[in-house]
Design an enzyme around this catalytic site. Structure first.
Site, PDB file in Angstrom:
ATOM      1  N   LYS A 194       0.844  -1.196   0.000  1.00 33.45           N
ATOM      2  CA  LYS A 194       0.000   0.000   0.000  1.00 33.45           C
ATOM      3  C   LYS A 194       0.877   1.242   0.000  1.00 33.45           C
ATOM      4  O   LYS A 194       1.590   1.500   0.977  1.00 33.45           O
ATOM      5  CB  LYS A 194      -0.911   0.043   1.226  1.00 33.45           C
ATOM      6  CG  LYS A 194      -1.941   1.184   1.161  1.00 33.45           C
ATOM      7  CD  LYS A 194      -2.538   1.525   2.524  1.00 33.45           C
ATOM      8  CE  LYS A 194      -1.819   2.661   3.186  1.00 33.45           C
ATOM      9  NZ  LYS A 194      -1.959   3.969   2.474  1.00 33.45           N
ATOM     10  N   GLU A 270      10.018   0.413  10.820  1.00 33.74           N
ATOM     11  CA  GLU A 270      11.023   1.464  10.681  1.00 33.74           C
ATOM     12  C   GLU A 270      10.277   2.766  10.889  1.00 33.74           C
ATOM     13  O   GLU A 270       9.484   3.185  10.045  1.00 33.74           O
ATOM     14  CB  GLU A 270      11.691   1.392   9.309  1.00 33.74           C
ATOM     15  CG  GLU A 270      13.007   2.146   9.236  1.00 33.74           C
ATOM     16  CD  GLU A 270      12.822   3.623   8.974  1.00 33.74           C
ATOM     17  OE1 GLU A 270      12.937   4.401   9.953  1.00 33.74           O
ATOM     18  OE2 GLU A 270      12.552   3.997   7.837  1.00 33.74           O
TER      19      GLU A 270
END
Length: 504
Positions: A194, A270
């Site tokens: 996405k 992250e």
């Protein structure tokens, strides 16, 4: 031949007018409308004007993409392909990305507000290089044979984890996609990815080039739409085996919750940062230090998770360095992202610009002094521009020194001793990156080891290269070490096979 020539402003504008934009989800090898039929408008950050209507996917589209990815994985059309064959297809894909680099870069420039010198000159070539690097590693990573007892053979092998869901941010749309897709595809997984809803256009074109390169149908699927529907559907999907997310710490926490409440899928995070730049009293060539300081915080409009937003400088050098950084601002013109002379483009959206300006107001109210920038500029363009902004007189307990602003805002903080510098640098909930400047090798080694950060640059602002892992400590995430062979480990399962031999 790779087309990396950066066009002049008028030439770029003319090419933008001729762009054919893909705006539908890419599922099972084809573009298709979102199942719910909804669309949303994506805007050019430099003008505030619409670019295109993009299909607004939802949970049903994620279901379709995951079904395609699972079928592709289970029948082995990619997962059981030889590593050498996967490598050849991925290298062909990297070549196509390079060959179409100007088109992809122009798309990112209008979609993300990024300067064309960055998108065409750096981001897209590095996207192709990332795919190529991981492709080359596909047939060069070996398993192991354990030192098992006589009469047995024990092998340790790696297998693809299965269906990987990836959710990427808007600040480096193509590059962040490559950081996930390169290792995930090289190791044989199928992927549902996405893009950020504000910057979906370049990845859709890149996915199309992947099909042209020979990536089988269903192996790479792109679902466009908002995070609170498409992103959550990926995070909660019971048939996704691993999710890789780059973005804010707040949203990263949600993916942990989604996994805990469903199938305990592997989660790679992250996340954000509040990275320090430490300048010691013996730092040499302050003009060079200032140039690195500026790159660390003003590059990509400060919309960078590893941005060096805290300049922690020895009291004896602060005035001199601050003047050098202010002088360096002449090399950072703000303006039209299609103009090759522009170094700082537009912030991603009006809402984000208002957030950054709000932090600038907070800094003033907390008693810090604005010594450069501090106001919206180029308002007549309709775009969302904030110039490089520097605060002096900052304390590390101020909000502008503790919270991630994600804009071109630098906080200058003084220190007197090495221990104080390290304490200030580590006094943050984040731990993604850090830089330090000194001519003393002992200080360099000692401080680098003491800094609580995943990436430390010495006498330079650096995130390393494709051979080194990138990821952080603390609220900057875990298990999300993009780049290097460590990334391959994240998208594979380790299997022990113990063989009992019969007597001869």
């Amino acid at each position: 031949m790779t087309d990396t020539l950066i066009p002049a402003r008028d030439e770029a504008a003319a090419e933008v007018d001729r762009l054919t934009l893909r705006t539908q989800p890419f599922i099972d090898g084809a573009f298709r409308d979102a199942i719910g039929g909804r669309r949303y408008v994506t805007e050019n950050p430099a003008t505030g004007r619409p670019i295109a209507e993009v299909a607004e996917g939802g949970p049903a589209d994620v279901d379709a993409a995951v079904a395609a990815a699972r079928a592709a994985f289970d029948d082995g059309r990619w997962s059981r392909l030889s590593p050498g064959d996967r490598k050849r297809i991925l290298i062909r894909w990297a070549d196509l990305i390079e060959a179409n680099g100007r088109e992809i870069g122009l798309i990112e420039t209008i979609d993300a507000g990024k300067p064309i010198t960055d998108t065409v000159g750096l981001d897209v070539p590095e996207t192709a290089s990332c795919i190529r690097w991981h492709a080359e590693a596909a047939d060069k990573v070996y398993g192991q044979v354990a030192p098992s007892p006589e009469g047995t053979v024990a092998t340790i092998t790696r297998e693809p984890v299965g269906v990987v869901g990836a959710v990427i941010p808007w600040n480096y749309p193509a590059q962040m996609a490559a950081w996930k897709l390169g290792p995930a595809l090289a190791t044989g997984n199928s992927v549902v990815i996405k893009p950020a809803s504000t910057t979906s256009l370049s990845l859709l074109r890149i996915a199309e080039l992947g099909a042209e390169a020979g990536i089988p149908d269903g192996v790479l699927n792109v679902v466009t739409g908002p995070g609170d529907t498409v992103g959550e559907a990926i995070g909660r999907h019971p048939d996704i085996d691993c999710v890789a997310f780059t973005g804010s710490t707040e949203v990263g926490r949600r993916f942990l919750t989604y996994a805990a409440e469903t199938n305990l899928k592997r989660v790679l995070l992250e996340l954000g940062g509040k990275s320090p730049q430490l300048v010691f009293a013996d730092a040499a060539d302050l003009a060079n230090v200032a140039a690195n300081v500026a790159i660390a915080i003003f590059w990509n409009m400060g919309e960078n998770c590893s941005a060096g937003s805290r300049l922690i400088v020895h009291r004896s050098r602060k005035a001199e360095l601050l003047e050098a950084v202010r002088a360096e601002l002449a090399n950072w013109p703000v303006g039209d992202p299609l103009d090759p002379s522009t170094k700082i483009g537009a912030l991603i959206s009006r809402g984000h610009m208002e957030k950054v300006l709000g932090y600038i107001d907070v800094g003033r109210s907390e008693g810090a002094r604005v010594v450069a920038g501090g106001e919206r500029i180029l308002e007549e363009t309709g775009g969302w521009f904030v110039p490089p902004t520097i605060f002096d007189g900052v304390r590390n307990d101020m909000r502008i020194a503790r919270e991630e602003i994600f804009g071109p805002v630098l906080s200058v903080i003084e220190f007197d001793t090495e221990a104080e510098a390290v304490a200030l640098a580590n006094d943050t909930p984040y731990g993604l990156a850090a830089s330090l400047y000194t001519q003393d090798l002992n200080v360099a080694h000692r401080v680098a080891r003491e800094l609580k950060a995943g990436v430390v640059g010495i006498n330079a602002y650096s995130e390393g290269d494709m051979s080194t892992p990138f990821g952080g400590y603390k609220l900057s995430g875990f298990g999300g070490h993009d780049k290097s062979l460590h990334a391959h480990d994240q998208y594979t399962e380790t299997k022990t096979i113990w063989i009992q031999l019969s007597g001869g």
